[in-house]
Enzyme design. Structure first.
Site, PDB file in Angstrom:
ATOM      1  CB  SER A 266      -0.954  -0.050   1.198  1.00  0.00           C
ATOM      2  OG  SER A 266      -1.973   0.919   1.066  1.00  0.00           O
ATOM      3  CE  LYS A 270       0.320   5.249  -2.021  1.00  0.00           C
ATOM      4  NZ  LYS A 270      -0.451   4.653  -3.093  1.00  0.00           N
ATOM      5  CD1 TRP A 357      -7.647   3.247  -2.730  1.00  0.00           C
ATOM      6  CD2 TRP A 357      -9.364   4.210  -3.779  1.00  0.00           C
ATOM      7  NE1 TRP A 357      -7.735   4.547  -2.271  1.00  0.00           N
ATOM      8  CE2 TRP A 357      -8.780   5.155  -2.901  1.00  0.00           C
ATOM      9  CE3 TRP A 357     -10.463   4.587  -4.547  1.00  0.00           C
ATOM     10  CZ2 TRP A 357      -9.262   6.450  -2.767  1.00  0.00           C
ATOM     11  CZ3 TRP A 357     -10.940   5.888  -4.420  1.00  0.00           C
ATOM     12  CH2 TRP A 357     -10.348   6.798  -3.539  1.00  0.00           C
ATOM     13  CG  HIS A 407      -5.447  -2.600  -0.209  1.00  0.00           C
ATOM     14  ND1 HIS A 407      -4.746  -2.060  -1.265  1.00  0.00           N
ATOM     15  CD2 HIS A 407      -4.927  -2.019   0.908  1.00  0.00           C
ATOM     16  CE1 HIS A 407      -3.869  -1.189  -0.815  1.00  0.00           C
ATOM     17  NE2 HIS A 407      -3.948  -1.148   0.509  1.00  0.00           N
TER      18      HIS A 407
END
Length: 426
Positions: A266, A270, A357, A407
Site C-alpha cells: 500500500s 509506494k 482503488w 487489498h
C-alpha cells in the site's frame, strides 16, 4: 472523515461510501479514462533518444530521478556521516528454536536526543553463511508482526485502532501479533531468508502536522519550519529510513547486505519503490497494491487519483506534487519511470483483482512500459505484453503478479515474493 480515508489506504476498504460526501469523482470505467501520452523513459527532456546503457546511467536515469525528487516525493537529505546503533536483543533460539531473533535501536539523526527506530530481525538458525534478507516497514509496530513475547512493544505514536490493540495512540499488549497473518516469519526463515521489520512511525508518524514530528525538523536549515516545495515529505522520509535500515544490516554479519530486498504494501509499497529507486544498494524491490503514487500510472486516473491522494494525505508527497491535481498530463514523469529507475535490478509489481482503488491494470502497464529500459540494459524485462490472468505470475526479472482478492498481504503472497527472490536474488 480523516480516519475513514486512512482506513481506505491501510486496509483497503471500498471508498464508495465516501463518494457522496466528497466532490472528487472516482472513475473505475476504462471507457471514461482520458486519452494520454506517457513520457518515454528512453527520451531525454530535450528530445534526445537514449540508445546505450551508458547514456541511461550517466544522463537519463539521473534526469528522471531528479524530476521525481523535485515534482513528486521531494529531495531527502544525505545519510548521517556516522551510523549509531545499539543491539538490545540477540536470542539464538527464538520461536521454539526456529529462528534467531535480533533487535537493534538505530539512531536516525546526529542528535542523540532525536528519533530512533527499532529494527526487528529474524534469521534462519541453521544458515552456514550470510543470508539474503527482506527489509520491510509495518503499520502498527514490530510487535504486531508475530506473537513472539520477546519483541519489544513499540513506544512510538500509533493510529488508534481497536483491532490492532492501540489506545490513546499507544500500543498495548493486546497489539501483539495482530498483523501476524501478513508476516509468515517461520516460512520465510525456513526458505533461507532473513526478515527485517521497522515500524514506519518511528521514522515519521503518519499524520499531517506540517512536519513538526519525526525526522524532518532535525534537518531544517536555520529559520526553516517545514520542507520547501521540492523537499521530502513522508514517503521520502520512510524510504530514507529504509536506507538507514540497510545501513544497519550492512553491519550484521549474518545478513548478506548485497542481497537485501525491499518490500512494501500500500503506501509502504509506494515507499519500497522509491527506496529501490533512490538507493541502488537494494538488490531488488517489491511493491504490493501500491496504487497511485506507487506502481499505478497516474495519467489513467482510475481509482485513486493524484488529487484524491493529495487531498486525503497531504503529507505523503512534496508540495510541488499538488500542481498536478486534475492535471496529471503536465507532470514530467509517470510511475512506469519510477519502476524503470530500479533497472537493471529485479523488480516485482503485485496487484489484487478486487483492489480497484489501486488500479491493477495501471500497475501492470507501469511494469510493461518500464520494460524497454531493462531491455536496453541487456537484462530480462517483463516477459508478457498482455496482462496475465489471476494466479498466473510472471516472475521475469521485471515481474508482475495479480491474485484474486482485495487489498492486503497474504501468506501466499510471500510465497510469490520468495519464488521471485529465489530466481533473481538468492
Amino acid at each position: 472523515m480523516r480516519i475513514a480515508l486512512a482506513l481506505v489506504a491501510i486496509v483497503g476498504l471500498t471508498p464508495s461510501f465516501l463518494m457522496a460526501a466528497e466532490p472528487i469523482q472516482i472513475n473505475y470505467d476504462e471507457a471514461k479514462m482520458p486519452k494520454f501520452t506517457l513520457p518515454d523513459p528512453l527520451v531525454m527532456e530535450d528530445g534526445a533518444k537514449v540508445t546505450s546503457a551508458e547514456q541511461w546511467k550517466t544522463d537519463r536515469r539521473p534526469e528522471i530521478l531528479r524530476l521525481f525528487e523535485e515534482q513528486v516525493y521531494g529531495k531527502a537529505p544525505p545519510a548521517p556521516t556516522k551510523l549509531v546503533f545499539e543491539v538490545f536483543d540477540d536470542e539464538p533460539k527464538a520461536l521454539d528454536g526456529k529462528a534467531i531473533r535480533k533487535q537493534a535501536k538505530v539512531q536516525l539523526t546526529p542528535d542523540p536526543e532525536g528519533p530512533w527506530m527499532d529494527v526487528l530481525l529474524y534469521l534462519p538458525p541453521d544458515a552456514t553463511g550470510p543470508v539474503p534478507t527482506f527489509l520491510t516497514l509495518n503499520f502498527y509496530g514490530n510487535h504486531t508482526v508475530h506473537t513472539d513475547p520477546g519483541i519489544k512493544l513499540s513506544e512510538s505514536w500509533m493510529r488508534n485502532n481497536n483491532e490492532k490493540g492501540t489506545k490513546d495512540h499507544e500500543a498495548t499488549e493486546a497489539s501483539r501479533g495482530t498483523s501476524a497473518s501478513r508476516w509468515p516469519v517461520e516460512d520465510i526463515v525456513k526458505r533461507g531468508y532473513g526478515l527485517a521489520c521497522i515500524y514506519y512511525g518511528d521514522i515519521d508518524p503518519d499524520f499531517h502536522d506540517k512536519f513538526q514530528n519525526g525526522v524532518h525538523p532535525y534537518f531544517y536549515e536555520e529559520g526553516q519550519t517545514q520542507p520547501k516545495p521540492d523537499q521530502w515529505a513522508s514517503i521520502a522520509a520512510w524510504a530514507w529510513g529504509l536506507s538507514r535500515g540497510l545501513d544497519y544490516l550492512e553491519q550484521e554479519a549474518k545478513v548478506d547486505a548485497g542481497k537485501v530486498i525491499v518490500m512494501g504494501h500500500s503506501r509502504l509499497g509506494k515507499t519500497s519503490l522509491w527506496a529501490g529507486a533512490t538507493d541502488e544498494r537494494f538488490a531488488a524491490a517489491i511493491s504490493n497494491n501500491s496504487g497511485c503514487g506507487g506502481a499505478a500510472l497516474s495519467r489513467r486516473r482510475i481509482g485513486e487519483s493524484v488529487r484524491r491522494i493529495n487531498t486525503s494525505f497531504p503529507h505523503w508527497f512534496c508540495e510541488n506534487f499538488n500542481q498536478y491535481n486534475d492535471n496529471e498530463d503536465e507532470c514530467p514523469v509517470d510511475q512506469h519511470q519510477l519502476v524503470s529507475l530500479i533497472a537493471p535490478r529485479p523488480a516485482l509489481v503485485c496487484s489484487a483483482v478486487d483492489d480497484k482503488w489501486a488500479d491493477p491494470k495501471g500497475e501492470f502497464l507501469a511494469a510493461k512500459h518500464a520494460s524497454p529500459v531493462y531491455d536496453l540494459l541487456g537484462v530480462e524485462g517483463l516477459k508478457t505484453d498482455t496482462m496475465p490472468e489471476p494466479d498466473e505470475p510472471v516472475l521475469s526479472r521485471l515481474g508482475y503478479v495479480i491474485r484474486p482478492g482485495g487489498h492486503g498481504v497474504l501468506a501466499s503472497d510471500w510465497q510469490r515474493y520468495m519464488d521471485f527472490a529465489d530466481q533473481h536474488v538468492k
